[in-house]
Design a protein around this motif. Structure first.
Motif, mmCIF file in Angstrom:
data_model
loop_
_atom_site.group_PDB
_atom_site.id
_atom_site.type_symbol
_atom_site.label_atom_id
_atom_site.label_comp_id
_atom_site.label_asym_id
_atom_site.label_seq_id
_atom_site.Cartn_x
_atom_site.Cartn_y
_atom_site.Cartn_z
ATOM 1 N N VAL A 100 4.975 62.988 99.171
ATOM 2 C CA VAL A 100 4.784 64.180 100.002
ATOM 3 C C VAL A 100 6.145 64.841 100.207
ATOM 4 C CG1 VAL A 100 2.686 63.491 101.217
ATOM 5 C CG2 VAL A 100 4.904 62.815 102.135
ATOM 6 N N LEU A 101 6.114 66.156 100.236
ATOM 7 C CA LEU A 101 7.336 66.893 100.525
ATOM 8 C C LEU A 101 7.561 66.894 102.024
ATOM 9 C CD1 LEU A 101 6.860 69.823 98.014
ATOM 10 C CD2 LEU A 101 8.306 67.805 97.785
ATOM 11 N N VAL B 32 4.759 66.766 105.076
ATOM 12 C CA VAL B 32 4.898 66.202 106.419
ATOM 13 C C VAL B 32 6.188 66.755 107.008
ATOM 14 C CG1 VAL B 32 3.619 64.079 105.860
ATOM 15 C CG2 VAL B 32 6.117 64.143 105.559
ATOM 16 N N THR B 33 6.409 66.481 108.271
ATOM 17 C CA THR B 33 7.662 66.870 108.908
ATOM 18 C C THR B 33 8.569 65.646 108.996
ATOM 19 O OG1 THR B 33 7.024 66.338 111.175
ATOM 20 C CG2 THR B 33 6.388 68.523 110.340
ATOM 21 N N PRO B 34 9.841 65.845 109.264
ATOM 22 C CA PRO B 34 10.738 64.692 109.414
ATOM 23 C C PRO B 34 10.331 63.751 110.549
ATOM 24 C CG PRO B 34 12.010 66.696 109.099
ATOM 25 C CD PRO B 34 10.575 67.118 109.296
ATOM 26 N N ASP B 35 9.606 64.271 111.543
ATOM 27 C CA ASP B 35 9.204 63.452 112.683
ATOM 28 C C ASP B 35 7.875 62.736 112.489
ATOM 29 O OD1 ASP B 35 11.492 63.956 114.267
ATOM 30 O OD2 ASP B 35 10.669 65.913 114.813
ATOM 31 N N THR B 36 7.217 62.966 111.367
ATOM 32 C CA THR B 36 5.970 62.270 111.051
ATOM 33 C C THR B 36 6.269 60.782 110.870
ATOM 34 O OG1 THR B 36 5.136 64.232 109.914
ATOM 35 C CG2 THR B 36 4.074 62.134 109.372
ATOM 36 N N ILE C 224 11.841 64.497 100.396
ATOM 37 C CA ILE C 224 10.600 64.019 99.790
ATOM 38 C C ILE C 224 10.440 62.560 100.189
ATOM 39 C CG2 ILE C 224 11.688 63.314 97.616
ATOM 40 C CD1 ILE C 224 9.135 64.295 96.175
ATOM 41 N N PHE C 225 9.202 62.149 100.384
ATOM 42 C CA PHE C 225 8.903 60.755 100.695
ATOM 43 C C PHE C 225 7.929 60.270 99.630
ATOM 44 C CE2 PHE C 225 6.209 57.509 102.750
ATOM 45 C CZ PHE C 225 7.188 56.571 103.028
ATOM 46 N N THR C 226 8.305 59.190 98.955
ATOM 47 C CA THR C 226 7.512 58.666 97.846
ATOM 48 C C THR C 226 7.119 57.213 98.100
ATOM 49 O OG1 THR C 226 9.411 57.798 96.622
ATOM 50 C CG2 THR C 226 8.847 60.133 96.257
ATOM 51 N N GLU C 227 6.213 56.738 97.264
ATOM 52 C CA GLU C 227 5.848 55.321 97.339
ATOM 53 C C GLU C 227 7.069 54.437 97.128
ATOM 54 O OE1 GLU C 227 2.832 55.325 94.303
ATOM 55 O OE2 GLU C 227 1.225 55.538 95.784
ATOM 56 N N LEU D 23 -1.925 60.104 104.638
ATOM 57 C CA LEU D 23 -2.129 61.364 103.919
ATOM 58 C C LEU D 23 -2.089 61.134 102.409
ATOM 59 C CD1 LEU D 23 -2.328 64.468 103.662
ATOM 60 C CD2 LEU D 23 0.172 64.537 103.935
ATOM 61 N N MET D 24 -1.121 60.364 101.958
ATOM 62 C CA MET D 24 -0.994 60.085 100.532
ATOM 63 C C MET D 24 -2.225 59.335 100.012
ATOM 64 S SD MET D 24 3.086 59.220 100.744
ATOM 65 C CE MET D 24 3.259 58.384 99.187
ATOM 66 N N ALA D 25 -2.728 58.391 100.780
ATOM 67 C CA ALA D 25 -3.916 57.633 100.364
ATOM 68 C C ALA D 25 -5.152 58.526 100.340
ATOM 69 C CB ALA D 25 -4.133 56.448 101.298
ATOM 70 N N ARG D 26 -5.330 59.353 101.370
ATOM 71 C CA ARG D 26 -6.507 60.226 101.446
ATOM 72 C C ARG D 26 -6.530 61.267 100.339
ATOM 73 N NH1 ARG D 26 -6.045 63.416 105.556
ATOM 74 N NH2 ARG D 26 -4.237 62.518 106.573
ATOM 75 N N THR D 27 -5.368 61.721 99.910
ATOM 76 C CA THR D 27 -5.304 62.786 98.897
ATOM 77 C C THR D 27 -4.981 62.245 97.508
ATOM 78 O OG1 THR D 27 -3.004 63.223 99.557
ATOM 79 C CG2 THR D 27 -4.724 64.593 100.556
#
Length: 147
Positions: free
Chosen positions: A40-41, A19-23, A51-54, A31-35
């Motif tokens: 996500v980086l 994702v981007t920082p503005d997401t 990085i963004f994690t649960e 996105l994380m749920a669908r995949t």
């Protein structure tokens, strides 16, 4: 011989979810749920910025009462990431993850993002190494291979 990060990546899908920082946090979670992934980086163009994690979601959004649709990834992502190179081995990965208490490690090759290794990937590689060692020792003990 220990499994290299390159070998681990070659056994995985080459798709890097980012994702981007503005997401919005909501979009990242979707996105994380669908995949079916737990991190996500975060990229600005091709540059890895976080990085963004649960865990980030739980601690920085949910517990603080923030709205996931109004919160941007840049506000809650983990920055200043540790990374590994493809030439490093699974022992390095396990040591870094254990010492720093995280489960996702970006792989950077000559300044470019090459993938991500998870604790699950590392455990799988170690288990395969152990399986091969046991098979070799069993063969040696039973006399199936020459000395």
């Amino acid at each position: 011989m220990s499994t290299s990060v390159h070998e681990i990546l070659s056994g995985k899908s080459s798709k890097i979810h980012s994702v981007t920082p503005d997401t919005s946090v909501y979009e990242a979670l979707d996105l994380m749920a669908r995949t079916d992934i737990s991190a996500v980086l975060v990229l600005e163009g091709e540059r890895l910025v976080g990085i963004f994690t649960e865990r980030d979601y739980a601690r920085k959004v949910a517990l603080r009462g923030r709205n996931s649709k109004d919160t941007r990834i840049r506000e809650v992502m983990t920055e200043n990431l540790l990374t590994v190179s493809p030439s490093q081995d699974v022992d390095d990965v396990m040591a870094i993850m254990t010492e720093n208490r995280f489960r996702h490690l970006p792989v950077v090759d000559r300044g470019r993002l090459a993938g991500i290794v998870t604790i699950g990937d590392a455990v799988k590689a170690v288990m395969e190494e152990q399986r091969q060692t046991i098979a070799q020792l069993s063969s040696y003990i039973s006399g199936d291979i020459a000395t």
